[in-house]
Design an enzyme around this catalytic site. Structure first.
Site, short mmCIF file in Angstrom:
data_model
loop_
_atom_site.label_atom_id
_atom_site.label_comp_id
_atom_site.label_asym_id
_atom_site.label_seq_id
_atom_site.Cartn_x
_atom_site.Cartn_y
_atom_site.Cartn_z
N ASP A 15 0.86 -1.19 0.00
CA ASP A 15 0.00 0.00 0.00
C ASP A 15 0.89 1.24 0.00
O ASP A 15 1.74 1.41 0.87
CB ASP A 15 -0.92 -0.01 1.23
CG ASP A 15 -1.98 1.09 1.16
OD1 ASP A 15 -3.17 0.77 1.28
OD2 ASP A 15 -1.62 2.27 0.98
N ASP B 124 -3.69 2.26 -5.35
CA ASP B 124 -2.39 2.25 -4.66
C ASP B 124 -2.16 1.02 -3.80
O ASP B 124 -1.33 1.04 -2.91
CB ASP B 124 -2.22 3.54 -3.84
CG ASP B 124 -2.80 3.44 -2.44
OD1 ASP B 124 -3.83 2.76 -2.27
OD2 ASP B 124 -2.22 4.03 -1.52
N GLU B 125 -2.89 -0.06 -4.11
CA GLU B 125 -2.88 -1.19 -3.17
C GLU B 125 -2.99 -2.51 -3.94
O GLU B 125 -3.79 -2.62 -4.87
CB GLU B 125 -4.12 -0.99 -2.28
CG GLU B 125 -4.27 -1.94 -1.16
CD GLU B 125 -5.62 -1.73 -0.46
OE1 GLU B 125 -6.31 -0.72 -0.72
OE2 GLU B 125 -5.98 -2.62 0.31
N1 DCP Z 1 -8.42 8.57 -1.52
C1 DCP Z 1 -9.45 9.47 -1.75
N2 DCP Z 1 -10.45 9.63 -0.83
C2 DCP Z 1 -10.43 8.92 0.33
C3 DCP Z 1 -9.39 8.02 0.58
C4 DCP Z 1 -8.38 7.87 -0.37
O1 DCP Z 1 -9.47 10.11 -2.80
N3 DCP Z 1 -11.39 9.12 1.23
C5 DCP Z 1 -7.35 8.45 -2.53
C6 DCP Z 1 -6.18 9.33 -2.15
C7 DCP Z 1 -5.15 8.39 -1.64
C8 DCP Z 1 -5.44 7.11 -2.39
O2 DCP Z 1 -6.84 7.12 -2.60
O3 DCP Z 1 -3.83 8.89 -1.85
C9 DCP Z 1 -5.03 5.86 -1.66
O4 DCP Z 1 -5.80 5.70 -0.47
P1 DCP Z 1 -5.17 5.24 0.88
O5 DCP Z 1 -6.28 4.92 1.80
O6 DCP Z 1 -4.15 4.17 0.65
O7 DCP Z 1 -4.48 6.55 1.45
P2 DCP Z 1 -3.04 7.12 1.19
O8 DCP Z 1 -2.26 6.29 0.25
O9 DCP Z 1 -3.18 8.54 0.77
O10 DCP Z 1 -2.39 7.13 2.62
P3 DCP Z 1 -1.78 5.91 3.44
O11 DCP Z 1 -0.33 6.24 3.58
O12 DCP Z 1 -2.50 5.92 4.74
O13 DCP Z 1 -2.01 4.66 2.65
MG MG Z 2 -2.08 4.20 0.54
#
Ligand code: DCP
Ligand code: MG
Length: 444
Positions: free
Chosen positions: A23, A134-135
């Site tokens: 992730d 991203d996962e």
């Molecule tokens: N995303 C979004 N709205 C949300 C959650 C996520 O648009 N409510 C988008 C932005 C993130 C991406 O999806 O960058 C990936 O989600 P993640 O939950 O993996 O969050 P991040 O990668 O940003 O942070 P983390 O480091 O906690 O994984």
């Molecule tokens: Mg993420």
């Protein structure tokens, strides 16, 4: 090694699986930093529906520096701005370190970065399940081992995961957190355990002790409502859940209760199934008016065969069965197929087999629609299922394969009924029109 034997991770199924959950850290913000390296180390907020200088929209993600100020995903931008003012709005005496760099979502760019990451993942594993932008889960059981590396007390699996992480950092320039475990749900919890830039390895014998202190909300399948109910039973952690009486859980939550109990005890027998692997590839085309003209029919079958073979090749798919579908007015559907002795990637063979099947029985038949399909697919390498192909296949509608798994089979777009979306056949050898077949189940 394993002091306890866990169901589903025991030797009776062969060696313990090795699952990686990858992730990316603050992914959209990390992508913005690729374009603007000067944002490294600074609070970055990426807003959806956000316009520079304005205050509407919602936070898509925030960099870990911005999270320190209480900015988080799904928050209104207005709230984020209260907690972390925009750098451009600062007065001369304000501290620029306590201000945020706000950017607008640019999904196309993030997808292109994600595609680079996923290409590495496909290179590192034979089985990759892409879960979101991203996962992904990787099954790397065949690529590494739970054995200890010669140099010390680390497992070979850990070294492998570190290699994946370093490749992503070096070749794409973004950070990933990776969890390594003998099953999917534990790997997911592990990847989240030490974010950002985490690498957490849970060995087969450690699953239950690793899970024990984890809040129940983080157990796969436990939502806020279930968590509250569990709380009222005095069950706060996965350890509490694992120790709970299965019969009580079952009485309260039905069969799901038993499943949650097993998950908390480290048992998760889901296997990593790859995304974007169709069982078959097909294309069909309808005539404006039904026809019995043999050459017209052959021409359409040639075009369809070329298209299907081309798509199979571009996805790296070999096929063992080649078939045709012949729709006789009004809706009499006939399918015929020939099985080969082994998988092939042979466009000429698709054409000749399809034409033989047509000529054998339907040379003089009046038809209103024709289709060509290759099936019994096998994939020579893992690289073919890039996100792109499947996203475009799914762009027009829902999961068209009817199996409810949210995955897209590569079939003509669904439309209601059989006939109203029919278009004239394309006999020019290009891409035939996408016929409006509601379901191709009968074509199997
Ligand atoms: N995303 C979004 N709205 C949300 C959650 C996520 O648009 N409510 C988008 C932005 C993130 C991406 O999806 O960058 C990936 O989600 P993640 O939950 O993996 O969050 P991040 O990668 O940003 O942070 P983390 O480091 O906690 O994984
Ligand atoms: Mg993420």
């Amino acid at each position: 090694m394993a002091e306890e034997t866990l169901p589903g991770t025991a030797d009776d199924d062969g060696p313990d699986s090795i699952v990686l959950h990858v992730d990316m850290d603050c992914f959209y913000a990390a992508c913005e930093r690729l374009r603007e390296p000067e944002l490294e180390g600074k609070p970055v907020v990426v807003g959806m529906g956000y316009e520079p200088g304005e205050g509407h929209g919602a936070v898509a993600t925030a960099s870990y520096e911005a999270r320190e100020f209480g900015v988080e995903s799904a928050q209104p931008i207005s709230t984020a701005l209260e907690r972390l003012p925009r750098i451009d709005d600062l007065g001369p005496d304000d501290d620029p370190a306590a201000a945020g760099h706000y950017r607008t979502v640019d999904l196309e760019f993030y997808k292109s970065v994600a595609a680079d990451v996923k290409a590495i993942l496909h290179d590192c594993a034979d089985v990759v399940r892409e879960v979101s932008i991203d996962e992904a889960y990787l099954d790397v059981t065949d690529r590494t081992a739970w054995d200890l590396a010669a140099s010390g007390d680390r497992t070979l699996a850990e070294g492998f995961a570190r290699y994946v992480k370093q490749r992503i950092a070096r070749e794409v320039g973004v950070a990933a957190s990776i969890g390594v475990a003998p099953n999917m749900s534990t790997a997911k919890i592990a990847s989240d355990f030490d974010k950002p830039d985490g690498l957490v390895v849970v060995r087969p014998g450690e699953v239950r002790s690793f899970l024990a202190p984890i809040p129940v909300e983080e157990v796969h399948g436990v939502g806020p409502v279930t968590a509250r109910k569990l709380g009222s039973l005095g069950i706060e952690t996965a350890g509490d859940l694992a120790d709970a009486d299965a019969a009580v859980l079952e009485a309260e939550f039905g069969s799901r209760g038993r499943e949650l109990h097993e998950r908390a005890r480290g048992y998760d027998d889901r296997t990593v199934t790859p995304t974007g692997r169709p069982k078959s590839l097909s294309r069909e085309s309808a005539f404006t008016e039904p026809t019995d003209d043999s050459e017209d029919k052959r021409e359409v079958v040639r075009a369809l065969a070329a298209d299907v073979a081309d798509r199979a090749r571009s996805r790296g798919a070999m096929y063992r069965t080649i078939g045709i579908k012949v729709v006789v007015p009004p809706f009499d559907i006939n399918t015929r197929a020939t099985s080969l002795s082994g998988p092939v990637d042979d466009p000429e063979l698709v054409e000749s087999v399809a034409l033989d099947l047509l000529d054998a029985e339907f040379e003089a038949t009046t038809v209103r629609k024709l289709g060509v399909r290759v099936s019994k697919l096998s994939f020579a390498d893992a690289d073919q299922s890039s996100l792109d192909g499947w996203e475009s296949a799914g762009a027009g509608g829902a999961d068209g394969d009817g199996d409810g798994d949210g995955r897209v089979s590569d079939e003509p777009e669904a439309s209601a009924g059989d006939g109203d979306a029919d278009e004239p056949p394309n006999t020019g050898g290009g891409t035939p029109s996408r016929g409006g077949q509601s379901s191709l189940v009968e074509f199997d």
